[in-house]
Design an enzyme around this catalytic site. Structure first.
Site, PDB file in Angstrom:
ATOM      1  N   HIS A 158      28.637  20.395 125.636  1.00  0.00           N
ATOM      2  CA  HIS A 158      28.912  21.741 125.670  1.00  0.00           C
ATOM      3  C   HIS A 158      30.015  21.909 124.568  1.00  0.00           C
ATOM      4  CE1 HIS A 158      24.716  23.193 127.267  1.00  0.00           C
ATOM      5  NE2 HIS A 158      25.534  22.789 128.754  1.00  0.00           N
ATOM      6  N   ASP A 193      18.675  16.459 127.679  1.00  0.00           N
ATOM      7  CA  ASP A 193      19.435  17.176 129.287  1.00  0.00           C
ATOM      8  C   ASP A 193      18.607  18.465 128.468  1.00  0.00           C
ATOM      9  OD1 ASP A 193      22.374  17.657 130.175  1.00  0.00           O
ATOM     10  OD2 ASP A 193      20.792  19.685 129.611  1.00  0.00           O
ATOM     11  N   HIS A 195      19.621  21.835 128.670  1.00  0.00           N
ATOM     12  CA  HIS A 195      20.366  23.227 127.851  1.00  0.00           C
ATOM     13  C   HIS A 195      20.841  21.949 126.886  1.00  0.00           C
ATOM     14  CE1 HIS A 195      21.418  23.411 132.428  1.00  0.00           C
ATOM     15  NE2 HIS A 195      21.147  25.354 132.298  1.00  0.00           N
ATOM     16  N   ASP A 282      19.136  17.438 134.116  1.00  0.00           N
ATOM     17  CA  ASP A 282      18.405  18.520 135.240  1.00  0.00           C
ATOM     18  C   ASP A 282      17.187  18.564 133.852  1.00  0.00           C
ATOM     19  OD1 ASP A 282      19.901  18.989 132.314  1.00  0.00           O
ATOM     20  OD2 ASP A 282      21.380  20.080 132.535  1.00  0.00           O
TER      21      ASP A 282
HETATM   22 ZN   LIG Z   1      22.422  20.416 131.033  1.00  0.00          ZN
END
Ligand SMILES: [Zn+2]
Length: 340
Positions: A158, A193, A195, A282
Site C-alpha cells: 500500500h 493479497d 487488498h 488475508d
Molecule cells: Zn491485505
C-alpha cells in the site's frame, strides 16, 4: 528454499488505528512474525539475515523527501505539546499537488494516507530492514536462486513513492522488482493479497518495464476504495502494463484460481523472466478482514499455480492477520510451490 528476515523488524509495534470511527488495536501486530516464521520453517525454509544494501535501492522507489520524513518524524513529533505516542495524521491535503508545509502535523497528513500506518520509535528501523530482507531476496535470485521467501514485515504494497498507508511504509515488493530490473531482468509483480496493491500500481503506473497484476476483493466496497478497479490499466508508456482483477466478496478457491490463471497468462504474455509474488494471506476465509474465502488447501493450489510459471520467483510477504491458521496457510503456499 532460502528465506530472509532481520530481528530489527520486530521494532515496529503499532498500537492504534481507526476503523469505522472507532479507535481499535492495530491488526499489523509483531506477533504475526512468530506465526509466519514457523509457517515458513515448516515448509522447509532456511532463514538468514539480510545484507545491508544501503538506502540506494530503497531510494530507487521512494522520494528523498518521504525517506527524510520517515526517518525523522517520530523525533519531531515529541516536540508537539500534548502530542500522542504515535504519529497519526488528522488532516490531509485535498490534492497531493497542494503545498508542502514545514509542520510535522501537516507533513504527516501529506505522507500518511490513513490512520492504519502509525509511526513510533522503531518504525523506520523495522521498515528499513523489512526492505533489506526483500533486497537480499532479490539478490539471491540474481545470484542464480530459483526461489526465495521474504518475511517482509511491516508489509509494503500500500506504500506509494511518497505515501504510507494500510500498515505499509516502504514498498518491499516494488523495491525488490526494481532491484531485479536494475540487474537486467524483466520482472512482473503478481499481487494475491485480499487488498489491491495500490502503492505498487501507483509506483509503476507510467512504466512498461515492470508489469503489475493484482487480484483482490472488489474495491467498490473494500479498502483501498480509490484504486484497484478494472478500468485502471496504466498510463502513458505504462498503458496496458497494469491489470486489475477485482473479485466479488466471498469468492472461494475455484473462482480465485480461475482468475489467477488469467493473471498468470498476462505475466507470461509480458515475457517476465522473474516474478515477485506480493503474498497476502488475508484472502483466507477466516482472516479478520473477511474479504474473500480462500481455504488452507486453496493456498497450496495457489503456490502450485505460481510455480507453473517456471521463472525465478520471490515470494514477498504482504498481509495476512492474526488467526489460528496464519502459519499453516503460509506453509501451504510454500509447500504447494515447492511441490509443483
Ligand atoms: Zn491485505
Amino acid at each position: 528454499m532460502k528465506a530472509f528476515f532481520d530481528d530489527r523488524q520486530w521494532h515496529h509495534d503499532p498500537k492504534h488505528f481507526m476503523s469505522n470511527g472507532v479507535v481499535q488495536p492495530n491488526p499489523e501486530q509483531p506477533a504475526r512474525i512468530e506465526m509466519l516464521h514457523s509457517g515458513a520453517v515448516s515448509a522447509g525454509c532456511r532463514f538468514e539475515a539480510p545484507q545491508d544494501a544501503g538506502l540506494g535501492p530503497i531510494a530507487a522507489i521512494h522520494s528523498p523527501e518521504y525517506l527524510t520524513f520517515l526517518q525523522n518524524i517520530y523525533k519531531r513529533w515529541q516536540y508537539i505539546d500534548g502530542g500522542g505516542e504515535e504519529v497519526i495524521p488528522n488532516i490531509h491535503p485535498a490534492n497531493r499537488s497542494d503545498s508542502y508545509p514545514r509542520s510535522a502535523v501537516g507533513q504527516a497528513g501529506y505522507h500518511q494516507a490513513d490512520t492504519a500506518c502509525p509511526i513510533a520509535e522503531g518504525t523506520w528501523e523495522a521498515a528499513y530492514w523489512s526492505a533489506q530482507s526483500a533486497i537480499s531476496g532479490a539478490d539471491s535470485l540474481i545470484d542464480g536462486g530459483q526461489s526465495a521467501y521474504v518475511l517482509s514485515r511491516p508489509p509494503g504494497h500500500h506504500a506509494f513513492g511518497d505515501l504510507a498507508g494500510g500498515f505499509c511504509f516502504l514498498n518491499n515488493s516494488a523495491i525488490a522488482a526494481e532491484r531485479l530490473r536494475a540487474k537486467g531482468l524483466r520482472p512482473a509483480i503478481l499481487d494475491v493479497d485480499v487488498h489491491h496493491g495500490n502503492g505498487t500500481q501507483g509506483i509503476f503506473y507510467n512504466r512498461d518495464d515492470v508489469l503489475t497484476v493484482s487480484l483482490h476483493a472488489d474495491p467498490e466496497r473494500f479498502y483501498p476504495f480509490f484504486w484497484g478497479h478494472a478500468h485502471e490499466r496504466g498510463a502513458g508508456a505504462g498503458l496496458g502494463y497494469n491489470l486489475n482483477l477485482p473479485l466479488a466478496r466471498g469468492t472461494k478457491d475455484a473462482d480465485f484460481l480461475k482468475t489467477l490463471d488469467s493473471a498468470l497468462a498476462r505475466v507470461q504474455a509480458f515475457g517476465a523472466d522473474a516474478v515477485v509474488i506480493a503474498l497476502g494471506l488475508d484472502t483466507y476465509i477466516d482472516d479478520p478482514f473477511k474479504g474473500l474465502a480462500v481455504t488452507t488447501e486453496g493456498f497450496g493450489r495457489i503456490g502450485a499455480a505460481v510455480a507453473g510459471l517456471g521463472v525465478p520467483t520471490l515470494l514477498v510477504q504482504e498481509g495476512g492477520y492474526l488467526c489460528d491458521e496464519l502459519g499453516e496457510n503460509l506453509t501451504s503456499v510454500l509447500s504447494g510451490f515447492q511441490g509443483a
